[in-house]
Design a protein around this motif. Structure first.
Motif, PDB file in Angstrom:
ATOM      1  N   VAL A  53       0.863  -1.161   0.026  1.00  8.79           N
ATOM      2  CA  VAL A  53       0.051   0.067  -0.080  1.00  8.79           C
ATOM      3  C   VAL A  53       0.835   1.246   0.075  1.00  8.79           C
ATOM      4  O   VAL A  53       0.455   2.096  -0.726  1.00  8.79           O
ATOM      5  N   ASN A  54       1.937   1.153   0.739  1.00  7.01           N
ATOM      6  CA  ASN A  54       2.763   2.493   0.854  1.00  7.01           C
ATOM      7  C   ASN A  54       3.418   2.662  -0.449  1.00  7.01           C
ATOM      8  O   ASN A  54       3.682   3.641  -1.050  1.00  7.01           O
ATOM      9  N   ALA A  55       3.785   1.521  -1.045  1.00  3.38           N
ATOM     10  CA  ALA A  55       4.423   1.418  -2.585  1.00  3.38           C
ATOM     11  C   ALA A  55       3.525   2.195  -3.440  1.00  3.38           C
ATOM     12  O   ALA A  55       3.821   2.960  -4.426  1.00  3.38           O
ATOM     13  N   LEU A  56       2.261   1.768  -3.523  1.00  2.79           N
ATOM     14  CA  LEU A  56       1.127   2.368  -4.327  1.00  2.79           C
ATOM     15  C   LEU A  56       0.920   3.743  -4.052  1.00  2.79           C
ATOM     16  O   LEU A  56       0.728   4.660  -5.005  1.00  2.79           O
ATOM     17  N   ARG A  57       1.048   4.158  -2.924  1.00  2.00           N
ATOM     18  CA  ARG A  57       0.888   5.622  -2.535  1.00  2.00           C
ATOM     19  C   ARG A  57       1.888   6.422  -2.969  1.00  2.00           C
ATOM     20  O   ARG A  57       1.883   7.507  -3.831  1.00  2.00           O
ATOM     21  N   ASP A  62      -2.977  10.080  -8.057  1.00  2.00           N
ATOM     22  CA  ASP A  62      -4.625  10.470  -7.608  1.00  2.00           C
ATOM     23  C   ASP A  62      -4.411  10.641  -6.329  1.00  2.00           C
ATOM     24  O   ASP A  62      -4.006  10.040  -5.388  1.00  2.00           O
ATOM     25  N   GLU A  63      -4.950  11.901  -5.880  1.00  5.71           N
ATOM     26  CA  GLU A  63      -5.008  12.426  -4.560  1.00  5.71           C
ATOM     27  C   GLU A  63      -5.761  11.710  -3.591  1.00  5.71           C
ATOM     28  O   GLU A  63      -5.497  11.402  -2.445  1.00  5.71           O
ATOM     29  N   GLU A  64      -6.721  11.347  -4.352  1.00  2.87           N
ATOM     30  CA  GLU A  64      -7.992  10.294  -3.193  1.00  2.87           C
ATOM     31  C   GLU A  64      -7.097   8.952  -3.097  1.00  2.87           C
ATOM     32  O   GLU A  64      -7.572   8.471  -2.201  1.00  2.87           O
ATOM     33  N   VAL A  65      -6.374   8.122  -3.969  1.00  2.00           N
ATOM     34  CA  VAL A  65      -5.933   7.201  -3.767  1.00  2.00           C
ATOM     35  C   VAL A  65      -4.593   7.583  -2.912  1.00  2.00           C
ATOM     36  O   VAL A  65      -4.330   6.641  -1.711  1.00  2.00           O
ATOM     37  N   ILE A  66      -4.101   8.630  -2.806  1.00  2.00           N
ATOM     38  CA  ILE A  66      -2.826   8.769  -2.107  1.00  2.00           C
ATOM     39  C   ILE A  66      -3.286   8.935  -0.609  1.00  2.00           C
ATOM     40  O   ILE A  66      -2.869   8.349   0.436  1.00  2.00           O
ATOM     41  N   GLN A  71      -4.350   6.831   4.974  1.00  2.00           N
ATOM     42  CA  GLN A  71      -5.143   6.567   6.161  1.00  2.00           C
ATOM     43  C   GLN A  71      -5.217   4.922   6.465  1.00  2.00           C
ATOM     44  O   GLN A  71      -5.225   4.866   7.722  1.00  2.00           O
ATOM     45  N   LEU A  72      -4.954   4.091   5.623  1.00  2.00           N
ATOM     46  CA  LEU A  72      -4.704   2.764   5.947  1.00  2.00           C
ATOM     47  C   LEU A  72      -3.741   2.477   6.636  1.00  2.00           C
ATOM     48  O   LEU A  72      -3.703   1.811   7.678  1.00  2.00           O
ATOM     49  N   ILE A  73      -2.389   3.062   6.138  1.00  2.00           N
ATOM     50  CA  ILE A  73      -1.221   2.816   6.886  1.00  2.00           C
ATOM     51  C   ILE A  73      -1.346   3.457   8.103  1.00  2.00           C
ATOM     52  O   ILE A  73      -0.646   2.889   9.226  1.00  2.00           O
TER      53      ILE A  73
END
Length: 301
Positions: A53-57, A62-66, A71-73
């Motif tokens: 998830v951190n790598a995806l961030r 995309d601001e919403e994805v980030i 928030q998940l992390i």
């Protein structure tokens, strides 16, 4: 399907989206699915979903994805135990174990007669292994435990397995870490040699002995390469050693021992020499010299 299996399936999908040029159109939907799963520290440790998830961030624009990934992390960090709490927990466990050992020693004198009678009527059970290794959040140590576990699971499990490969791997890694107290080059080299020998297809007996409890995790952590070697390799090494000794003894038996010659390598005057005619008959003979102390060889005319 269990939570861990579901997280692993999601992780595979997210791994394909962690590069900047990949298709991330479904990233937000997948992250929202993760928000609804009952993820705990054990699932985080086994799946490494936090790293994905951190790598995806980092890869997403995309601001919403980030924002969702952050928030998940943040939520998952609450599951990671604080080091101070770990130290206090380990201290409490040690004190508890000391009390249990004292209680067991006190009771052993009262049950000695029963133990003797039971041992005469049947064979004694092998000593059980210690409890599970203390948990760790160190990524390198977790990766090393995973490598050892994969080596133990390389082929079909033999009969009489005393513990799960994951648990045995944790105990082996913990024993190595306790010896070095860090994860430096010496620690890594020790881990690599365990994994290499456990994976050796020509030495399946080592892996089976660890799984069956013939070799304890603590012993496996400190065995030398010679001790871990297969019977075939041990026989080959013994053969080479014997041949080397025979060659050395043959050289001494066929030569003339003298203390008039001095070894240029070790400085000892314990040599054996032979003379051979290597040139024409009117030329002097060549002298071949062997140092009996260090094995250095040289020649002179």
């Amino acid at each position: 399907m269990g939570c861990e299996e579901e997280v692993l399936k999601i992780k595979k999908k997210l791994d394909k989206m962690t590069s900047s040029d990949s298709d991330q159109t479904q990233a937000l939907d997948i992250l929202k699915v993760l928000q609804g799963l009952p993820i705990n520290f054990q699932v985080l440790s086994k799946t490494r979903i936090g790293m994905t998830v951190n790598a995806l961030r980092k890869a997403s624009t995309d601001e919403e994805v980030i924002s969702t990934a952050k928030q998940l992390i943040k939520n998952w960090k609450k599951f990671v135990p604080d080091k101070k709490d770990d130290d206090e927990k380990e201290g409490k466990e040690e004190k508890k174990k000391e009390k249990e050992d004292k209680k067991e020693a006190k009771n052993s004198s009262n049950t000695s007669n029963n133990s003797n009678s039971s041992s005469s009527s049947g064979s004694s059970k092998p000593a059980s292994f210690p409890s599970s290794a203390p948990p760790t959040t160190d990524f390198l140590r977790l990766k090393c435990r995973e490598m050892i576990a994969n080596a133990l699971k390389l082929s079909e499990m033999p009969d009489g397995v005393v513990d799960t490969p994951e648990s045995l791997a944790e105990k082996i890694e913990e024993a190595i870490y306790q010896e070095f107290r860090n994860t430096d080059a010496a620690y890594k080299n020790r881990l690599r040699s365990r994994v290499y020998n456990l994976k050796d297809s020509k030495n399946p007996q080592l892996r089976e002995n660890v799984l069956r409890g013939v070799i304890s995790p603590k012993k496996m952590a400190c065995m030398t390469s010679e001790e871990m070697a297969s019977e075939e390799m041990k026989a080959l090494r013994e053969k080479f050693t014997k041949e080397g000794i025979d060659d050395h003894q043959l050289a001494i038996a066929q030569g003339t021992k003298t203390d008039l010659l001095k070894c240029g390598k070790c400085g000892q005057r314990n040599c054996t020499y032979n003379q051979m005619q290597t040139r024409s008959s009117d030329e002097p003979m060549t002298t071949f010299v062997l140092c009996n102390h260090c094995g250095n060889r040289w020649k002179f005319c």
